[in-house]
Write a protein that holds these residues in place. Structure first.
Motif, PDB file in Angstrom:
ATOM      1  N   ASP A 135      23.170  30.202  33.118  1.00  0.00           N
ATOM      2  CA  ASP A 135      23.079  30.756  31.766  1.00  0.00           C
ATOM      3  C   ASP A 135      21.732  31.438  31.476  1.00  0.00           C
ATOM      4  O   ASP A 135      21.411  31.702  30.331  1.00  0.00           O
ATOM      5  CB  ASP A 135      23.339  29.681  30.717  1.00  0.00           C
ATOM      6  N   THR A 137      18.908  34.065  30.808  1.00  0.00           N
ATOM      7  CA  THR A 137      18.744  35.428  30.295  1.00  0.00           C
ATOM      8  C   THR A 137      17.259  35.721  30.263  1.00  0.00           C
ATOM      9  O   THR A 137      16.458  34.885  29.833  1.00  0.00           O
ATOM     10  CB  THR A 137      19.342  35.606  28.890  1.00  0.00           C
ATOM     11  N   GLU A 138      16.893  36.881  30.754  1.00  0.00           N
ATOM     12  CA  GLU A 138      15.495  37.289  30.819  1.00  0.00           C
ATOM     13  C   GLU A 138      14.962  37.556  29.420  1.00  0.00           C
ATOM     14  O   GLU A 138      15.618  38.207  28.618  1.00  0.00           O
ATOM     15  CB  GLU A 138      15.368  38.560  31.669  1.00  0.00           C
ATOM     16  N   GLU A 139      13.786  37.001  29.158  1.00  0.00           N
ATOM     17  CA  GLU A 139      13.152  37.288  27.877  1.00  0.00           C
ATOM     18  C   GLU A 139      12.640  38.722  27.909  1.00  0.00           C
ATOM     19  O   GLU A 139      12.049  39.159  28.889  1.00  0.00           O
ATOM     20  CB  GLU A 139      11.997  36.330  27.633  1.00  0.00           C
ATOM     21  N   LYS A 140      12.865  39.432  26.831  1.00  0.00           N
ATOM     22  CA  LYS A 140      12.377  40.810  26.740  1.00  0.00           C
ATOM     23  C   LYS A 140      11.097  40.830  25.965  1.00  0.00           C
ATOM     24  O   LYS A 140      10.968  40.190  24.930  1.00  0.00           O
ATOM     25  CB  LYS A 140      13.432  41.690  26.094  1.00  0.00           C
TER      26      LYS A 140
END
Length: 141
Positions: A135, A137-140
């Protein structure tokens, strides 16, 4: 050796601890470059030793048929259900304790990443890859 060998899993009546969800998989099929026909195979021997040591540490170890890392065997992976997972190669029969230590480090990591500090040398120089949690997701920025 029983090809389904695993270390004892914690009793389901026991309180869950931070080790839950971390499993070491050791390739029992890895061969030695020096003696590719050795029987038992070095991967099988590493698996057996790691399984024996794991019960004392509360870490689960499973012997698997192949991790498809033949060019860099002996191979193992340390999987975390809630964190990152790691694949290692170039291990030796003496690295069973290192696998258990790495699993403990990962199990205790608050951020789901095995810390570099305290990681045994075999798990520093032998790291093939780390795999994000499902699960993730790369932090932007």
């Amino acid at each position: 050796m029983d090809i389904t060998a695993t270390s004892p899993s914690p009793d389901s009546n026991q309180k869950n601890d931070s080790r839950d969800g971390v499993v070491v998989f050791v390739c029992r099929n890895c061969r030695s470059e020096d003696d590719p026909n050795a029987d038992p195979r070095p991967g099988s021997l590493l698996s057996t030793v790691a399984i024996e040591k794991a019960g004392q540490a509360g870490i689960q170890v499973r012997s698997v048929n192949c991790l498809a890392n033949c060019k860099r065997g002996l191979s193992a992976s340390i999987r975390s259900a809630d964190g990152w997972s790691y694949i290692f190669g170039g291990l030796t029969l003496e690295d069973a304790d290192d696998l258990i230590t790495g699993a403990q480090l990962l199990a205790d990591a608050q951020d789901g990443l095995m810390p570099w500090r305290g990681r045994p040398d075999s798990l520093k120089r032998g790291m093939i890859a780390r795999i994000p949690p499902f699960d993730f997701t790369e932090e932007k920025s």
